[in-house]
Every structure is written in C-alpha cells, then in structure tokens.
Design a protein around this motif. Structure first.
Motif, short mmCIF file in Angstrom:
data_model
loop_
_atom_site.label_atom_id
_atom_site.label_comp_id
_atom_site.label_asym_id
_atom_site.label_seq_id
_atom_site.Cartn_x
_atom_site.Cartn_y
_atom_site.Cartn_z
N VAL A 229 18.81 34.70 93.89
CA VAL A 229 19.83 34.40 92.74
C VAL A 229 19.25 33.43 91.77
CG1 VAL A 229 21.91 33.27 92.42
CG2 VAL A 229 21.94 34.92 94.32
N SER A 230 19.45 33.83 90.50
CA SER A 230 19.05 32.90 89.33
C SER A 230 20.29 31.97 88.83
CB SER A 230 18.35 33.78 88.47
OG SER A 230 18.89 34.65 87.78
N SER A 231 21.59 32.58 88.83
CA SER A 231 22.75 31.90 88.15
C SER A 231 23.71 32.35 88.99
CB SER A 231 22.66 32.34 87.03
OG SER A 231 23.15 33.58 86.82
N ALA A 232 24.71 31.32 89.14
CA ALA A 232 25.95 31.76 89.86
C ALA A 232 27.27 30.65 89.30
CB ALA A 232 25.91 31.35 91.41
N SER A 233 28.09 31.32 89.45
CA SER A 233 29.52 30.71 88.88
C SER A 233 30.65 30.91 89.93
CB SER A 233 30.06 31.24 87.53
OG SER A 233 31.15 30.51 87.15
N VAL A 234 30.97 29.92 90.71
CA VAL A 234 31.90 30.17 91.83
C VAL A 234 33.41 29.29 91.13
CG1 VAL A 234 32.76 29.71 94.10
CG2 VAL A 234 30.30 30.32 93.30
N GLY A 247 18.93 28.41 87.87
CA GLY A 247 17.77 27.97 88.12
C GLY A 247 16.73 29.08 88.33
N ALA A 248 15.56 28.74 88.86
CA ALA A 248 14.42 29.71 89.14
C ALA A 248 14.96 30.59 90.27
CB ALA A 248 13.17 29.20 89.34
N ALA A 249 14.81 31.83 90.37
CA ALA A 249 14.94 32.90 91.42
C ALA A 249 13.78 32.74 92.65
CB ALA A 249 15.23 34.17 90.79
N ASN A 250 14.41 32.65 93.41
CA ASN A 250 13.33 32.48 94.82
C ASN A 250 13.83 33.71 95.79
OD1 ASN A 250 11.83 32.07 97.27
ND2 ASN A 250 11.94 29.90 96.68
N ALA A 251 12.83 34.66 95.83
CA ALA A 251 13.31 35.80 96.66
C ALA A 251 13.13 35.80 98.08
CB ALA A 251 12.50 36.99 96.21
N ASN A 252 12.77 34.26 98.52
CA ASN A 252 12.50 34.30 100.08
C ASN A 252 13.25 33.05 100.52
OD1 ASN A 252 10.06 36.05 100.16
ND2 ASN A 252 9.14 34.59 99.03
N ALA A 253 14.29 32.76 99.51
CA ALA A 253 15.06 31.29 99.97
C ALA A 253 16.59 31.87 99.50
CB ALA A 253 14.39 30.13 99.43
N TYR A 254 17.15 30.93 100.25
CA TYR A 254 18.67 30.81 99.78
C TYR A 254 18.85 29.66 99.18
CZ TYR A 254 19.65 33.95 103.82
OH TYR A 254 19.59 35.25 104.62
N GLY A 282 19.04 19.68 89.85
CA GLY A 282 19.33 19.70 88.20
C GLY A 282 19.91 20.89 87.66
N GLY A 283 20.17 22.19 88.51
CA GLY A 283 20.64 23.14 88.03
C GLY A 283 22.11 23.11 88.15
N LEU A 284 22.73 22.28 88.63
CA LEU A 284 24.10 22.14 88.98
C LEU A 284 25.00 21.79 87.35
CD1 LEU A 284 24.92 20.34 92.18
CD2 LEU A 284 25.11 22.87 91.49
N ASP A 285 26.20 22.46 87.61
CA ASP A 285 26.99 22.18 86.33
C ASP A 285 28.50 22.57 87.11
OD1 ASP A 285 28.25 21.20 83.95
OD2 ASP A 285 27.13 22.76 82.57
N TYR A 286 29.51 22.28 86.15
CA TYR A 286 30.92 22.79 86.48
C TYR A 286 31.71 22.99 85.02
CZ TYR A 286 31.81 17.64 85.74
OH TYR A 286 31.95 16.46 85.51
N PRO A 287 32.48 23.91 85.08
CA PRO A 287 33.34 24.21 83.97
C PRO A 287 34.36 23.06 83.47
CG PRO A 287 34.48 25.37 86.01
CD PRO A 287 33.23 24.63 86.19
#
Length: 325
Positions: A229-234, A247-254, A282-287
């Motif tokens: 996953v490279s981006s997510a909004s929950v 952030g940067a996608a990592n195919a091997n890590a959650y 550093g990739g965290l934010d909120y609406p």
C-alpha cells in the motif's frame, strides 16, 4: 445495579466485610469541551462540526468496611479499611468492574481518600469515599482483538445490535440424516480474526445486545495496512474523523498505523502491534474533522470504518479494544 462488581488491582472490593455503593461509578461524570464562537445578532454557540472532546472523568467509590477489623489489621476480615487504603495508594492503580460477566478496566489515579463524617462506629462500621481520576476517559476491555475490515468501502469494526425474528436454520438432534432435526437457537461469530480468535455463541432469542461490543468511542486502534500500500485513508462515518497515511510502497512489509500514539511503521511481521521495523510516521496526517475516533452509530450501536487504499485490495486488520461509558 445488578450484575456489577468492582476490584482494585485485581482485588475484589465487594466481600463479606466490605461493600461498594454506587456513586458516580454508575455513570462516571462527563464534561464536554466546546468551542464557543460569538457573532453579531446570534445567541448561544455556533457548531464547529468537530467531534466533541471529553475532559478527564472521575469515578467515586463509597465503601463501607464492617466488623472488628474495620479500622485495625484484623486479617480475618480480609478487606478492612487499612488494606483498602493501601490498595488505593498503590503507584499504578487499575480500577475494574465486571458488568454482567464482562470485565472492564481503567488505569486510574487517586484524587482523594477520606472517611465519611457521621457514619463511623469503631469496630463496627467505617465508611469512606475514594475518588479516582480516569485520564483515559473510558472503561476498556483488557483484551485487544484483531478485527478484519474490508478495503475500499464501509464495513463494520464491531457489529450493530440486532434481533432475529425467528430461527432460520436447523441442526441434527443426534445422528445426521437419521434423527429428529431441531431449529437452531443460536448463531456464532468470530470476536477477532477468522480462524485465529475466540468465537461467540449468541442466542437467537436475544440477538446482539446493545452495548455488547462497546458503547463509547474507540480512540486508539492500531491499523495494519496490507503489503504494497502506498496511501490509505481510514475514516469514521459517524464522527467524520480519520487518519491518513502516504508513503513508499513496500511489497514485503505491512504498514502499521498507531492512531493513539500518532506513529507508523513498516514490518514484515503480520501481528507487530508495537513499534518495530522501519519508522514511516512522517507520512501520517488526518482530515479536517480530526484524528480518528471510531464512534458507535447512535441508532444501531454499530462501529463502522470507511477505507480507501491504493496498492492493494486486501482487507485491513484493526487491533482494537472495546470501550464503554
């Protein structure tokens, strides 16, 4: 209140020689912080649209110790006032209550402890009042569960209260295909991750009672995003709060997002609920609505989350404890 018992640091407060009467413990006091805005020709407040915030709550225990050991150190009377005073003044007290079989607990801090005027009869009765601050506000389940939540849509974190009008499947009474069949009087469900958690058996006659999975906002879930996953909004559709990670996608890590502590990390471990691995905070934010608080829907008491992720369609996994008023 029937079916309620209290304990401090795991030691029961209700015993043969000690009784707790319900003061504000029945419903610990709540004060809501509100933003007040003044405007010409308008009286009162202007709603900001932001979810209510709650200050520190307090719980009051009114305790009466009975018998000859009430003021002294008669160990034959177990929970005398001296012993209870020691429990109240421990460095890290944990207050717990059992409500109809469900253990709920809160990390508390002693605010005051004093004998009640006019009620003390030496060697017979010693009533006093202990007031505890509840910095974390809500009563919590001591156990955290891992709840799967479907990606790219709105799905239940905890199911809504519901009733079943009638049984709708059958089971054999004895031998399959060779015995009387019975209308099933229960349904089952996972309480956490499928095939990796306890299951519940719920009578059809009662369904899912209101409050079974909590009735207060959940403010500290840890969300596991799928690999790649490279981006997510929950977001929570009830309160319009949420959390965003990019952030940067990592195919091997959650990617793990710890809402309560505002942390994020990536790990190859599939249940890494404490920070470890690569820090990606550093990739965290909120609406605009604020940082994620998952509130029960006021109509059906269901907890829901809406997610939108890029890089995967696999479910999210949410590490969460139930919360009660």
């Amino acid at each position: 209140m029937a079916g309620v018992g209290y304990a401090l640091n795991g030691v029961a407060l209700d015993s043969r020689y000690c009784r707790v009467t319900l003061g504000s413990t029945l419903f610990a006091g709540v004060s809501v912080s509100r933003s007040k805005v003044s405007a010409p020709f308008r009286h009162g407040t202007i709603p900001s649209g932001v979810t209510p915030t709650f200050g520190e709550r307090s719980a009051t225990l009114k305790v009466a110790a009975f018998g000859a050991g009430a003021i002294g150190h008669d160990t034959g009377h177990g929970m005398d006032s001296s012993r209870l005073a020691r429990l109240c003044t421990t460095p890290y007290p944990v207050l717990s209550r059992t409500v109809n079989g469900q253990l709920q607990q809160a990390v508390v801090e002693l605010a005051s402890l004093e004998a009640d005027d006019g009620g003390t009869v030496l060697d017979r009765l010693t009533p006093f009042t202990a007031v505890f601050a509840m910095p974390q506000v809500w009563w919590r389940d001591p156990v955290a569960y891992d709840r799967p939540v479907a990606a790219n849509g709105t799905a239940f974190l905890w199911p809504a209260a519901c009733r079943w009008a009638q049984p709708y499947w059958t089971r054999w009474e004895v031998e399959p295909n060779n015995s009387t069949s019975l209308l099933a009087d229960f349904v089952t469900m996972w309480i956490g991750e499928p095939n990796n958690s306890p299951s519940l058996l719920i009578p059809l006659s009662s369904g899912i009672p209101d409050g079974m999975f909590g009735d207060a906002p959940v403010t500290d879930p840890i969300i596991r995003l799928p690999k790649g996953v490279s981006s997510a909004s929950v977001t929570d559709p009830t309160s319009n709060t949420g959390v965003i990670w990019q952030g940067a996608a990592n195919a091997n890590a959650y990617t793990y997002v710890d809402v309560g502590n505002c942390l994020a990390w990536q790990s190859t471990a599939d249940h890494q609920w404490t920070q470890s691995g690569t820090d990606v905070t550093g990739g965290l934010d909120y609406p605009a609505g604020g940082l994620l608080q998952c509130w029960p829907n006021p109509v059906d008491n269901g907890y829901r989350l809406t997610s939108k992720i890029t890089g995967s369609g696999e479910p999210l996994l949410v590490h969460v404890r139930r919360a009660w008023w």
